[in-house]
Design a protein around this motif. Structure first.
Motif, PDB file in Angstrom:
ATOM      1  N   ALA A  12       0.833  -1.214   0.000  1.00 14.57           N
ATOM      2  CA  ALA A  12       0.000   0.000   0.000  1.00 14.57           C
ATOM      3  C   ALA A  12       0.861   1.254   0.000  1.00 14.57           C
ATOM      4  O   ALA A  12       0.525   2.252  -0.642  1.00 14.57           O
ATOM      5  N   GLU A  13       1.994   1.184   0.682  1.00  8.78           N
ATOM      6  CA  GLU A  13       2.855   2.368   0.795  1.00  8.78           C
ATOM      7  C   GLU A  13       3.404   2.767  -0.581  1.00  8.78           C
ATOM      8  O   GLU A  13       3.352   3.936  -0.969  1.00  8.78           O
ATOM      9  N   THR A  14       3.910   1.761  -1.324  1.00  7.19           N
ATOM     10  CA  THR A  14       4.471   2.053  -2.649  1.00  7.19           C
ATOM     11  C   THR A  14       3.377   2.529  -3.591  1.00  7.19           C
ATOM     12  O   THR A  14       3.553   3.516  -4.331  1.00  7.19           O
ATOM     13  N   ALA A  15       2.230   1.830  -3.570  1.00  7.00           N
ATOM     14  CA  ALA A  15       1.134   2.213  -4.462  1.00  7.00           C
ATOM     15  C   ALA A  15       0.681   3.643  -4.168  1.00  7.00           C
ATOM     16  O   ALA A  15       0.474   4.453  -5.084  1.00  7.00           O
ATOM     17  N   THR A  16       0.564   3.969  -2.887  1.00 10.52           N
ATOM     18  CA  THR A  16       0.131   5.311  -2.512  1.00 10.52           C
ATOM     19  C   THR A  16       1.176   6.350  -2.925  1.00 10.52           C
ATOM     20  O   THR A  16       0.829   7.447  -3.371  1.00 10.52           O
ATOM     21  N   ALA A  17       2.457   5.981  -2.782  1.00 10.86           N
ATOM     22  CA  ALA A  17       3.517   6.921  -3.192  1.00 10.86           C
ATOM     23  C   ALA A  17       3.405   7.222  -4.685  1.00 10.86           C
ATOM     24  O   ALA A  17       3.537   8.378  -5.116  1.00 10.86           O
ATOM     25  N   VAL A  18       3.144   6.192  -5.494  1.00  9.57           N
ATOM     26  CA  VAL A  18       3.004   6.397  -6.948  1.00  9.57           C
ATOM     27  C   VAL A  18       1.783   7.281  -7.232  1.00  9.57           C
ATOM     28  O   VAL A  18       1.849   8.228  -8.024  1.00  9.57           O
ATOM     29  N   LEU A  19       0.674   7.003  -6.546  1.00  6.48           N
ATOM     30  CA  LEU A  19      -0.556   7.777  -6.783  1.00  6.48           C
ATOM     31  C   LEU A  19      -0.380   9.233  -6.336  1.00  6.48           C
ATOM     32  O   LEU A  19      -0.832  10.163  -7.019  1.00  6.48           O
ATOM     33  N   GLU A 135      -1.826  -9.601 -15.739  1.00 11.16           N
ATOM     34  CA  GLU A 135      -1.922  -8.319 -15.043  1.00 11.16           C
ATOM     35  C   GLU A 135      -1.673  -7.137 -15.980  1.00 11.16           C
ATOM     36  O   GLU A 135      -1.053  -7.290 -17.047  1.00 11.16           O
ATOM     37  N   HIS A 136      -2.160  -5.987 -15.572  1.00  6.38           N
ATOM     38  CA  HIS A 136      -1.926  -4.734 -16.284  1.00  6.38           C
ATOM     39  C   HIS A 136      -1.847  -3.652 -15.200  1.00  6.38           C
ATOM     40  O   HIS A 136      -2.787  -2.885 -14.998  1.00  6.38           O
ATOM     41  N   PRO A 137      -0.715  -3.645 -14.474  1.00  8.36           N
ATOM     42  CA  PRO A 137      -0.674  -2.844 -13.234  1.00  8.36           C
ATOM     43  C   PRO A 137      -0.874  -1.337 -13.431  1.00  8.36           C
ATOM     44  O   PRO A 137      -1.491  -0.705 -12.578  1.00  8.36           O
ATOM     45  N   THR A 138      -0.352  -0.764 -14.525  1.00  7.54           N
ATOM     46  CA  THR A 138      -0.504   0.704 -14.647  1.00  7.54           C
ATOM     47  C   THR A 138      -1.963   1.079 -14.906  1.00  7.54           C
ATOM     48  O   THR A 138      -2.398   2.161 -14.522  1.00  7.54           O
ATOM     49  N   GLN A 139      -2.721   0.165 -15.547  1.00  3.87           N
ATOM     50  CA  GLN A 139      -4.152   0.435 -15.741  1.00  3.87           C
ATOM     51  C   GLN A 139      -4.855   0.472 -14.379  1.00  3.87           C
ATOM     52  O   GLN A 139      -5.679   1.355 -14.117  1.00  3.87           O
ATOM     53  N   ALA A 140      -4.498  -0.465 -13.498  1.00  6.83           N
ATOM     54  CA  ALA A 140      -5.116  -0.477 -12.168  1.00  6.83           C
ATOM     55  C   ALA A 140      -4.738   0.784 -11.396  1.00  6.83           C
ATOM     56  O   ALA A 140      -5.564   1.377 -10.704  1.00  6.83           O
ATOM     57  N   LEU A 141      -3.477   1.217 -11.539  1.00 10.36           N
ATOM     58  CA  LEU A 141      -3.043   2.427 -10.836  1.00 10.36           C
ATOM     59  C   LEU A 141      -3.781   3.661 -11.348  1.00 10.36           C
ATOM     60  O   LEU A 141      -4.165   4.537 -10.584  1.00 10.36           O
ATOM     61  N   LEU A 142      -4.002   3.718 -12.674  1.00 11.35           N
ATOM     62  CA  LEU A 142      -4.702   4.898 -13.190  1.00 11.35           C
ATOM     63  C   LEU A 142      -6.195   4.843 -12.834  1.00 11.35           C
ATOM     64  O   LEU A 142      -6.820   5.891 -12.601  1.00 11.35           O
ATOM     65  N   ASP A 143      -6.741   3.650 -12.747  1.00  8.43           N
ATOM     66  CA  ASP A 143      -8.124   3.521 -12.271  1.00  8.43           C
ATOM     67  C   ASP A 143      -8.221   3.989 -10.817  1.00  8.43           C
ATOM     68  O   ASP A 143      -9.151   4.714 -10.447  1.00  8.43           O
ATOM     69  N   ALA A 144      -7.233   3.580 -10.010  1.00  9.45           N
ATOM     70  CA  ALA A 144      -7.235   3.984  -8.598  1.00  9.45           C
ATOM     71  C   ALA A 144      -7.075   5.499  -8.482  1.00  9.45           C
ATOM     72  O   ALA A 144      -7.724   6.140  -7.651  1.00  9.45           O
ATOM     73  N   ALA A 145      -6.211   6.072  -9.337  1.00 12.75           N
ATOM     74  CA  ALA A 145      -6.012   7.532  -9.313  1.00 12.75           C
ATOM     75  C   ALA A 145      -7.321   8.241  -9.638  1.00 12.75           C
ATOM     76  O   ALA A 145      -7.692   9.228  -9.002  1.00 12.75           O
ATOM     77  N   THR A 146      -8.051   7.713 -10.641  1.00 11.36           N
ATOM     78  CA  THR A 146      -9.315   8.318 -11.059  1.00 11.36           C
ATOM     79  C   THR A 146     -10.361   8.190  -9.947  1.00 11.36           C
ATOM     80  O   THR A 146     -11.080   9.138  -9.653  1.00 11.36           O
ATOM     81  N   LEU A 147     -10.399   7.015  -9.314  1.00 11.92           N
ATOM     82  CA  LEU A 147     -11.362   6.809  -8.223  1.00 11.92           C
ATOM     83  C   LEU A 147     -11.035   7.698  -7.023  1.00 11.92           C
ATOM     84  O   LEU A 147     -11.927   8.259  -6.387  1.00 11.92           O
ATOM     85  N   ARG A 148      -9.757   7.821  -6.721  1.00 14.13           N
ATOM     86  CA  ARG A 148      -9.351   8.690  -5.596  1.00 14.13           C
ATOM     87  C   ARG A 148      -9.769  10.133  -5.859  1.00 14.13           C
ATOM     88  O   ARG A 148     -10.222  10.838  -4.968  1.00 14.13           O
ATOM     89  N   GLU A 149      -9.612  10.536  -7.112  1.00 14.26           N
ATOM     90  CA  GLU A 149      -9.971  11.900  -7.496  1.00 14.26           C
ATOM     91  C   GLU A 149     -11.467  12.145  -7.321  1.00 14.26           C
ATOM     92  O   GLU A 149     -11.898  13.167  -6.812  1.00 14.26           O
ATOM     93  N   LEU A 178      -7.089  -2.598  -5.512  1.00 14.16           N
ATOM     94  CA  LEU A 178      -8.210  -2.021  -4.762  1.00 14.16           C
ATOM     95  C   LEU A 178      -8.270  -2.624  -3.360  1.00 14.16           C
ATOM     96  O   LEU A 178      -8.513  -1.929  -2.373  1.00 14.16           O
ATOM     97  N   HIS A 179      -8.026  -3.934  -3.283  1.00 13.87           N
ATOM     98  CA  HIS A 179      -8.013  -4.595  -1.980  1.00 13.87           C
ATOM     99  C   HIS A 179      -6.893  -4.013  -1.101  1.00 13.87           C
ATOM    100  O   HIS A 179      -7.102  -3.691   0.069  1.00 13.87           O
ATOM    101  N   THR A 180      -5.700  -3.862  -1.686  1.00 15.09           N
ATOM    102  CA  THR A 180      -4.560  -3.314  -0.935  1.00 15.09           C
ATOM    103  C   THR A 180      -4.876  -1.910  -0.424  1.00 15.09           C
ATOM    104  O   THR A 180      -4.458  -1.527   0.671  1.00 15.09           O
ATOM    105  N   LEU A 181      -5.598  -1.136  -1.228  1.00 15.49           N
ATOM    106  CA  LEU A 181      -5.880   0.243  -0.843  1.00 15.49           C
ATOM    107  C   LEU A 181      -7.122   0.351   0.046  1.00 15.49           C
ATOM    108  O   LEU A 181      -7.581   1.445   0.345  1.00 15.49           O
ATOM    109  N   GLY A 182      -7.686  -0.779   0.425  1.00 16.36           N
ATOM    110  CA  GLY A 182      -8.748  -0.764   1.440  1.00 16.36           C
ATOM    111  C   GLY A 182     -10.162  -0.817   0.898  1.00 16.36           C
ATOM    112  O   GLY A 182     -11.114  -0.685   1.664  1.00 16.36           O
ATOM    113  N   ALA A 183     -10.329  -1.000  -0.417  1.00 16.28           N
ATOM    114  CA  ALA A 183     -11.683  -1.052  -0.985  1.00 16.28           C
ATOM    115  C   ALA A 183     -12.213  -2.488  -0.947  1.00 16.28           C
ATOM    116  O   ALA A 183     -11.458  -3.447  -0.791  1.00 16.28           O
TER     117      ALA A 183
END
Lengths: 310, 198
Positions: A12-19, A135-149, A178-183
């Motif tokens: 979660a720490e790394t993912a959040t840092a990227v976001l 997997e397609h990790p950058t797609q998940a990261l951009l989805d998470a960024a959009t959801l966070r926004e 999403l699971h890692t980020l608490g959803a």
């Protein structure tokens, strides 16, 4: 971070840092005439695509260029891959030619992981831009960024992932992230389009889209991947659309704040109705916009520091 | 007024260079210097300088300096923050840093006098990165530099226009600026060598 191969195992720490970095980059570049930062000057980034793609390749290319990296695009159809060169030899050639990072898309699951092993000695970073149905990790990261926004935070949010889960690397990456980020993730699909071992994933499963919609904060529609289907997974496009398409009637069941996502390309009329795709609830173009900033953030975390190679 | 009697009860290996009172007085003096040098108050608001703090501690310093200028000159110049992380030349030597916020005044910096504000001036590399960053945000009429502490050891031909305090240091010593906004108190400390921390 040396490689980005999957969101499974990404903490979660790394993912959040990227976001967070992506957020800041977006803010930094907002309204600027010159969208270019000198951060990766002198670094060489190669996109190696064995499958067709518009948004992912272009997004990585723009991300690299906005960070001042030298970006070279290689597609399988116009390279020595056509002459029968193996993935390993192609990768070693690119590393020998001076690539600091190889962004790879490949139809075989696990290709990016193998590549990272072959390139370990050369010190080249690998980013998985989609490998088979894995997997397609950058797609998940951009989805998470959009959801966070849109939603503020992902903590305790309920997200429905709808459609062709079995063939979807986007779904797999999103489930883990999403699971890692608490959803809380609910998969909505016919039994034929759910992966084997779904009970081991951190999700709940439903076959009734109408029943799920009122309780979700976001609904992530998936593309029906006809090119990966070698049999009848559902009776007809019309029946799929009736059961799992996001129609205007279904959109009305969603809470007012709910966000609609789709990784694209969209099959309008089947997976998602025109009116829904173009409605204010839809964040499809924001996903693409955030994709550039997220990929800039990924390249920054992979390449800005040689110290990070450890 | 000092947060503690000078020289008393300081942790081993560090000496207080500026007390809370000294910091306040220093900023006030720098405010007067800015007013004098930029003829602030004489010209229309669009000719006022723009104060841009370099995160982390340059940002509150810029805000404080702008507020003091406002008190003395009757008009507060705009202030903001300029993150220079992506422009640093030592990125490859360190783990990736978290980015900080850049906040420019709504009117931008074109044709304005920009005063960069930082806590410590050391090698000059941060300022060089800030100059590179500024170029991507617009074309200022002139760029000036204000620092609370100049500790020497420049590696680039850069000097400050406004200096709170010149502190001759050994290269291996450390200078810590503490501000109430970020650290809970105002103080400037000289730390004993712990190896080269450059």
């Amino acid at each position: 971070m040396k490689h980005l191969l999957a969101t499974d195992g990404l903490d979660a720490e790394t993912a959040t840092a990227v976001l967070d970095t992506a957020d800041e980059l977006k803010h930094t570049l907002l309204g600027r005439e010159v969208k270019k930062l000198p951060t990766l000057r002198g670094r060489t980034v190669i996109t190696l695509f064995y499958e067709n793609s518009t948004r992912t390749r272009v997004s990585f290319e723009i991300a690299g260029k906005w960070m001042s990296a030298d970006v070279v695009n290689v597609s399988a159809s116009s390279s020595s891959v056509n002459k029968g060169e193996s993935l390993r030899d192609t990768a070693l050639t690119l590393a020998a030619a001076g690539a600091d990072c190889v962004i790879v898309r490949h139809p075989a699951s696990g290709a990016a992981h193998r590549l990272s092993g072959w390139l370990a000695e050369a010190g080249t970073s690998v980013v998985n831009a989609g490998d088979g149905t894995h997997e397609h990790p950058t797609q998940a990261l951009l989805d998470a960024a959009t959801l966070r926004e849109r939603l503020g935070s992902l903590k305790d949010r309920r997200i429905a992932i709808v459609g062709d889960v079995v063939h979807s690397r986007v779904a797999r990456s999103n489930i883990h992230l999403l699971h890692t980020l608490g959803a809380e993730v609910v998969l909505v699909a016919p039994p034929t389009l759910l992966p084997v071992g779904v009970e081991k994933l951190p999700v709940t499963v439903s076959h009734d889209l109408d029943a799920e919609l009122p309780a979700v904060d976001a609904v992530m529609m998936l593309r029906v991947q006809a090119e990966r289907m070698y049999g009848g997974f559902f009776p007809s496009a019309r029946e799929y659309s009736i059961s799992y398409g996001l129609s205007e009637r279904r959109q009305a069941l969603l809470p007012d704040h709910a966000v609609v996502l789709h990784p694209g390309p969209m099959l309008r009329g089947m997976e998602i109705a025109h009116a829904v795709a173009d409605s204010p609830a839809s964040a499809v173009t924001e996903q693409v916009r955030n994709g550039v900033h997220v990929r800039m953030a990924v390249l920054y975390h992979l390449l800005a520091s040689e110290g990070a190679a450890a | 007024m000092s947060s503690r009697p000078r020289g008393a009860a300081e942790p081993a290996g560090q000496r207080e260079l500026l007390s809370a009172g000294d910091v306040a007085r220093t900023i006030a003096r720098m405010a007067h210097q800015v007013i004098e040098k930029t003829a602030l108050g004489a010209g229309p608001p669009e000719q006022h300088p723009v104060l841009l703090g370099i995160p982390t501690r340059g940002t509150p310093l810029a805000a404080r300096l702008a507020a003091r200028i406002g008190e003395f000159a009757g008009t507060e110049p705009p202030h903001g923050a300029l993150d220079i992380t992506l422009y640093r030349d030592d990125l490859r030597r360190r783990p990736p840093r978290a980015l900080e916020e850049t906040q420019l005044p709504p009117d931008g910096i074109d044709d304005r006098v920009v005063i960069l504000v930082d806590d410590v001036l050391f090698s000059g590399r941060t300022v060089r990165a800030a100059l590179d960053a500024l170029r991507d945000h617009g074309r200022p009429r002139a760029v000036q530099l204000a620092v609370l502490v100049d500790r020497g050891h420049r590696e680039l031909p850069i000097r400050a226009d406004y200096v709170g305090k010149n502190v001759p240091t050994a290269r291996a010593e450390g200078v810590s600026v503490l501000l109430s906004e970020t650290d809970g108190l105002d103080s400037v400390l000289l730390r004993a060598p712990e190896g080269d921390t450059r």
